[in-house]
Design a protein around this motif. Structure first.
Motif, PDB file in Angstrom:
ATOM      1  N   SER A 139       0.788  71.438  87.799  1.00 47.66           N
ATOM      2  CA  SER A 139       1.261  71.036  89.123  1.00 47.66           C
ATOM      3  C   SER A 139       0.155  70.411  89.963  1.00 47.66           C
ATOM      4  CB  SER A 139       1.841  72.248  89.855  1.00 47.66           C
ATOM      5  OG  SER A 139       0.847  73.260  90.006  1.00 47.66           O
ATOM      6  N   GLN A 140      -1.111  70.759  89.673  1.00 40.81           N
ATOM      7  CA  GLN A 140      -2.242  70.228  90.431  1.00 40.81           C
ATOM      8  C   GLN A 140      -2.901  69.040  89.737  1.00 40.81           C
ATOM      9  OE1 GLN A 140      -4.930  73.510  91.025  1.00 40.81           O
ATOM     10  NE2 GLN A 140      -3.330  74.875  91.815  1.00 40.81           N
ATOM     11  N   ASP A 141      -2.648  68.891  88.443  1.00 39.89           N
ATOM     12  CA  ASP A 141      -3.342  67.879  87.654  1.00 39.89           C
ATOM     13  C   ASP A 141      -2.384  66.824  87.100  1.00 39.89           C
ATOM     14  OD1 ASP A 141      -6.036  67.279  86.885  1.00 39.89           O
ATOM     15  OD2 ASP A 141      -5.457  67.627  84.813  1.00 39.89           O
ATOM     16  N   ILE A 142      -1.207  66.729  87.705  1.00 37.79           N
ATOM     17  CA  ILE A 142      -0.182  65.853  87.161  1.00 37.79           C
ATOM     18  C   ILE A 142      -0.418  64.403  87.589  1.00 37.79           C
ATOM     19  CG2 ILE A 142       1.494  65.938  89.068  1.00 37.79           C
ATOM     20  CD1 ILE A 142       3.627  66.425  86.866  1.00 37.79           C
ATOM     21  N   GLN A 143      -0.005  63.495  86.726  1.00 39.66           N
ATOM     22  CA  GLN A 143      -0.151  62.066  86.999  1.00 39.66           C
ATOM     23  C   GLN A 143       0.989  61.324  86.314  1.00 39.66           C
ATOM     24  OE1 GLN A 143      -3.450  59.709  85.182  1.00 39.66           O
ATOM     25  NE2 GLN A 143      -4.035  59.313  87.313  1.00 39.66           N
ATOM     26  N   GLN A 144       1.630  60.421  87.033  1.00 41.11           N
ATOM     27  CA  GLN A 144       2.734  59.664  86.461  1.00 41.11           C
ATOM     28  C   GLN A 144       2.208  58.359  85.871  1.00 41.11           C
ATOM     29  OE1 GLN A 144       6.200  57.855  88.759  1.00 41.11           O
ATOM     30  NE2 GLN A 144       7.147  59.721  87.928  1.00 41.11           N
ATOM     31  N   ARG A 145       2.597  58.107  84.631  1.00 44.91           N
ATOM     32  CA  ARG A 145       2.135  56.900  83.948  1.00 44.91           C
ATOM     33  C   ARG A 145       3.314  56.160  83.339  1.00 44.91           C
ATOM     34  NH1 ARG A 145      -3.270  58.976  80.645  1.00 44.91           N
ATOM     35  NH2 ARG A 145      -4.621  59.194  82.471  1.00 44.91           N
ATOM     36  N   ALA A 146       3.185  54.849  83.299  1.00 46.56           N
ATOM     37  CA  ALA A 146       4.216  54.014  82.679  1.00 46.56           C
ATOM     38  C   ALA A 146       3.909  53.843  81.199  1.00 46.56           C
ATOM     39  CB  ALA A 146       4.274  52.660  83.371  1.00 46.56           C
ATOM     40  N   ALA A 147       4.943  53.611  80.426  1.00 46.41           N
ATOM     41  CA  ALA A 147       4.777  53.377  78.996  1.00 46.41           C
ATOM     42  C   ALA A 147       5.823  52.388  78.521  1.00 46.41           C
ATOM     43  CB  ALA A 147       4.893  54.681  78.217  1.00 46.41           C
ATOM     44  N   MET A 148       5.400  51.484  77.652  1.00 44.53           N
ATOM     45  CA  MET A 148       6.332  50.558  77.010  1.00 44.53           C
ATOM     46  C   MET A 148       6.532  51.045  75.587  1.00 44.53           C
ATOM     47  SD  MET A 148       6.177  46.407  76.502  1.00 44.53           S
ATOM     48  CE  MET A 148       6.395  46.109  78.249  1.00 44.53           C
ATOM     49  N   VAL A 149       7.723  51.562  75.310  1.00 43.52           N
ATOM     50  CA  VAL A 149       7.987  52.224  74.033  1.00 43.52           C
ATOM     51  C   VAL A 149       9.095  51.497  73.276  1.00 43.52           C
ATOM     52  CG1 VAL A 149       7.291  54.439  75.009  1.00 43.52           C
ATOM     53  CG2 VAL A 149       9.712  53.810  75.020  1.00 43.52           C
ATOM     54  N   LEU A 150       9.191  51.796  71.994  1.00 44.26           N
ATOM     55  CA  LEU A 150      10.259  51.249  71.164  1.00 44.26           C
ATOM     56  C   LEU A 150      11.525  52.079  71.332  1.00 44.26           C
ATOM     57  CD1 LEU A 150       8.132  50.662  67.956  1.00 44.26           C
ATOM     58  CD2 LEU A 150       9.114  48.868  69.375  1.00 44.26           C
ATOM     59  N   GLN A 151      12.656  51.435  71.226  1.00 42.45           N
ATOM     60  CA  GLN A 151      13.938  52.112  71.426  1.00 42.45           C
ATOM     61  C   GLN A 151      14.817  51.974  70.179  1.00 42.45           C
ATOM     62  OE1 GLN A 151      16.098  50.587  74.779  1.00 42.45           O
ATOM     63  NE2 GLN A 151      17.387  52.398  74.967  1.00 42.45           N
ATOM     64  N   ASP A 152      15.501  53.071  69.819  1.00 42.87           N
ATOM     65  CA  ASP A 152      16.426  53.091  68.678  1.00 42.87           C
ATOM     66  C   ASP A 152      15.744  52.597  67.403  1.00 42.87           C
ATOM     67  OD1 ASP A 152      18.492  54.014  70.329  1.00 42.87           O
ATOM     68  OD2 ASP A 152      19.028  51.980  70.921  1.00 42.87           O
ATOM     69  N   VAL A 153      14.727  53.326  66.984  1.00 43.94           N
ATOM     70  CA  VAL A 153      13.955  52.924  65.803  1.00 43.94           C
ATOM     71  C   VAL A 153      14.591  53.479  64.531  1.00 43.94           C
ATOM     72  CG1 VAL A 153      11.788  52.686  67.045  1.00 43.94           C
ATOM     73  CG2 VAL A 153      12.411  54.901  66.103  1.00 43.94           C
ATOM     74  N   HIS A 154      14.408  52.752  63.443  1.00 48.54           N
ATOM     75  CA  HIS A 154      14.991  53.133  62.158  1.00 48.54           C
ATOM     76  C   HIS A 154      14.149  52.487  61.060  1.00 48.54           C
ATOM     77  CE1 HIS A 154      18.955  53.556  59.625  1.00 48.54           C
ATOM     78  NE2 HIS A 154      17.971  54.324  59.191  1.00 48.54           N
ATOM     79  N   TYR A 155      13.533  53.310  60.233  1.00 52.84           N
ATOM     80  CA  TYR A 155      12.639  52.810  59.183  1.00 52.84           C
ATOM     81  C   TYR A 155      12.933  53.498  57.856  1.00 52.84           C
ATOM     82  CZ  TYR A 155       9.833  51.671  63.351  1.00 52.84           C
ATOM     83  OH  TYR A 155       9.403  51.224  64.581  1.00 52.84           O
ATOM     84  N   VAL A 156      12.456  52.876  56.797  1.00 44.85           N
ATOM     85  CA  VAL A 156      12.334  53.521  55.493  1.00 44.85           C
ATOM     86  C   VAL A 156      10.875  53.403  55.074  1.00 44.85           C
ATOM     87  CG1 VAL A 156      12.889  53.413  53.034  1.00 44.85           C
ATOM     88  CG2 VAL A 156      14.713  53.205  54.731  1.00 44.85           C
ATOM     89  N   ILE A 157      10.248  54.545  54.821  1.00 45.33           N
ATOM     90  CA  ILE A 157       8.837  54.589  54.426  1.00 45.33           C
ATOM     91  C   ILE A 157       8.763  54.733  52.911  1.00 45.33           C
ATOM     92  CG2 ILE A 157       6.657  55.855  54.636  1.00 45.33           C
ATOM     93  CD1 ILE A 157       7.722  56.906  57.342  1.00 45.33           C
ATOM     94  N   GLU A 158       8.072  53.815  52.276  1.00 44.48           N
ATOM     95  CA  GLU A 158       7.837  53.892  50.830  1.00 44.48           C
ATOM     96  C   GLU A 158       6.392  54.298  50.615  1.00 44.48           C
ATOM     97  OE1 GLU A 158       7.571  50.572  47.415  1.00 44.48           O
ATOM     98  OE2 GLU A 158       9.587  50.801  48.270  1.00 44.48           O
TER      99      GLU A 158
END
Length: 214
Positions: free
Chosen positions: A94-113
């Motif tokens: 509550s004393q050390d909080i900070q709001q930050r913006a982020a640009m993230v990926l949405q609805d991701v779907h992968y196949v890892i080989e």
């Protein structure tokens, strides 16, 4: 070799050159893929190597704002408490909080080989066939050591084994520029990042013969 299908609502594979505001790479990084596979099965007797990452959903970004703490408890502070300096060893959100913006990926779907190689830490009873059977059982049953996630713990990843012969990747080709490949832990006192020139070819990020550099 294994093929692991993973998907989720959000992902953030942070670019290391951007410090304060988080901005994700366009595609999952090899190190993130390795960490996700290790969440399902890790053993000191094997080392995971990511061969390909198939992108099954269109690459889409969204902006979000998150509350984060701006400080961290360092080892020197813990050592001081152990020596009796009387200082508190905690963070008050509550004393050390900070709001930050982020640009993230949405609805991701992968196949890892991926495939694994045996290491010198394997015991005499360990062998590739034994590990392969364990890995496939864990994938089929949805077992994991901890919840896999896409870059940040608040972005959980769902997973299952991919059993189809082909992977319907998106038909998109783009130059992804320099991307983080992994971290070199050979010298614990000097952990260094490894990068590579990434390119998405018809929805597939191939890592078979990529050239890495520090």
């Amino acid at each position: 070799m294994i093929r692991l299908e993973v998907w989720g609502a959000y992902a953030c594979f942070s670019r290391p050159e951007l410090k304060v505001e988080r901005v994700s790479y366009d595609v999952m990084t090899p190190s993130a893929a390795r960490g996700l596979v290790e969440a399902i099965y890790y053993h000191p007797g094997l080392r995971w190597i990511i061969d390909k990452i198939y992108v099954l959903s269109p690459i889409r970004f969204t902006n979000i704002r998150r509350n984060e703490v701006k400080s961290k408890v360092v080892s020197s502070a813990a050592k001081g408490v152990m020596q009796g300096n009387g200082k508190p060893l905690y963070l008050a959100a509550s004393q050390d909080i900070q709001q930050r913006a982020a640009m993230v990926l949405q609805d991701v779907h992968y196949v890892i080989e991926a495939h694994f190689e045996m290491t010198d830490k394997a015991s005499p009873s360990d062998n590739p066939g034994k590990f392969q059977d364990i890995i496939r059982r864990r994938m089929e049953k949805g077992q994991c050591f901890h919840q896999p996630y896409f870059g940040c713990r608040e972005f959980p990843a769902h997973f299952r084994s991919w059993e189809e012969a082909t992977v319907p990747a998106i038909g998109e080709t783009r130059d992804l520029g320099l991307m983080l490949y992994d971290m070199d832990y050979a010298d614990p006192a000097n952990i260094t990042p490894i990068f590579f020139r990434a390119k998405l070819e018809q929805g597939v990020l191939s890592l078979d013969h990529c050239e890495v550099f520090r």
